[in-house]
Design a protein around this motif. Structure first.
Motif, short mmCIF file in Angstrom:
data_model
loop_
_atom_site.label_atom_id
_atom_site.label_comp_id
_atom_site.label_asym_id
_atom_site.label_seq_id
_atom_site.Cartn_x
_atom_site.Cartn_y
_atom_site.Cartn_z
N PRO A 14 0.84 -1.29 0.09
CA PRO A 14 -0.14 0.00 0.05
C PRO A 14 0.88 1.34 0.05
O PRO A 14 2.07 1.49 0.73
CB PRO A 14 -0.79 -0.31 1.24
CG PRO A 14 -0.87 -1.52 1.53
CD PRO A 14 0.49 -2.19 1.04
N GLY A 15 0.45 2.16 -0.88
CA GLY A 15 1.07 3.45 -1.01
C GLY A 15 2.28 3.45 -2.27
O GLY A 15 2.83 4.44 -2.38
N GLY A 16 2.44 2.23 -2.67
CA GLY A 16 3.44 2.04 -3.64
C GLY A 16 2.94 2.63 -4.96
O GLY A 16 1.70 2.98 -4.95
N SER A 17 3.71 2.13 -5.80
CA SER A 17 3.52 2.83 -7.43
C SER A 17 3.48 1.70 -8.33
O SER A 17 4.43 0.69 -8.16
CB SER A 17 4.38 4.03 -7.81
OG SER A 17 3.94 5.34 -6.95
N LEU A 18 3.01 1.61 -9.67
CA LEU A 18 3.31 0.83 -10.48
C LEU A 18 2.86 1.47 -11.84
O LEU A 18 2.27 2.33 -11.91
CB LEU A 18 2.13 -0.61 -10.56
CG LEU A 18 2.68 -1.50 -9.66
CD1 LEU A 18 1.61 -2.67 -9.83
CD2 LEU A 18 3.77 -2.25 -9.96
N LEU A 85 -1.07 3.30 -4.41
CA LEU A 85 -1.63 2.09 -4.42
C LEU A 85 -2.52 1.70 -3.10
O LEU A 85 -1.84 1.88 -2.16
CB LEU A 85 -1.00 0.99 -4.95
CG LEU A 85 -0.85 1.13 -6.62
CD1 LEU A 85 0.31 0.09 -6.99
CD2 LEU A 85 -1.93 0.37 -7.01
N LYS A 86 -3.70 1.14 -3.17
CA LYS A 86 -4.65 0.70 -2.10
C LYS A 86 -5.15 -0.45 -2.26
O LYS A 86 -5.09 -1.13 -3.53
CB LYS A 86 -5.81 1.71 -2.08
CG LYS A 86 -5.55 3.35 -1.91
CD LYS A 86 -6.82 3.95 -1.86
CE LYS A 86 -6.41 5.50 -1.99
NZ LYS A 86 -5.76 5.96 -0.78
N PRO A 87 -5.22 -1.14 -0.99
CA PRO A 87 -5.61 -2.72 -1.45
C PRO A 87 -6.92 -2.81 -2.23
O PRO A 87 -6.98 -3.99 -2.91
CB PRO A 87 -6.14 -3.22 0.11
CG PRO A 87 -5.08 -2.35 0.70
CD PRO A 87 -5.02 -0.85 0.22
#
Length: 121
Positions: A14-18, A85-87
């Motif tokens: 969570p909190g990351g980026s793609l 990003l969130k779940p």
């Protein structure tokens, strides 16, 4: 034939980026709109974002701000940048392209096989 191949999915905290990519290949005369849908477990497929051949974009209202769609017409490729990003973003992400293979052919939609995005700690 036409193929759309997605890449860039995976497991993210969570909190990351793609950044997802989708490249169209094969017999292609002209690509009109391209974009992304997603389907979470137990839910219907939903629009994430779309982009026209001249760069006009549209986003699902709840996703505005964290999702950015772009495309490289020279590479027949569409991208989706996702931040924070969130779940609940966990889903299979599918790209599509509305295109024609020959000048006299009708436009039709083509879909990729999907790439899994899982957001979990």
């Amino acid at each position: 034939q036409v193929q759309l191949v997605e890449s860039g999915g995976g497991l993210v905290q969570p909190g990351g980026s793609l950044r997802l990519s989708c490249a169209a290949s094969g017999i292609i005369f002209k690509i009109n709109g391209m974009g992304w849908y997603r389907q979470a477990p137990g839910k219907q497929r939903e629009l994430v974002a779309g982009i026209t051949s001249n760069g006009n974009t549209n986003y699902a209202e709840p996703l505005k701000g964290r999702f950015t769609i772009s495309r490289d017409n020279a590479k027949n490729t569409v991208y989706l940048q996702i931040t924070d990003l969130k779940p609940e973003d966990t889903a299979v992400y599918y790209c599509y392209a509305n295109l024609k293979r020959y000048p006299i052919e009708y436009d039709r939609d083509y879909w990729g096989q999907g790439t899994q995005v899982t957001v979990s700690s």
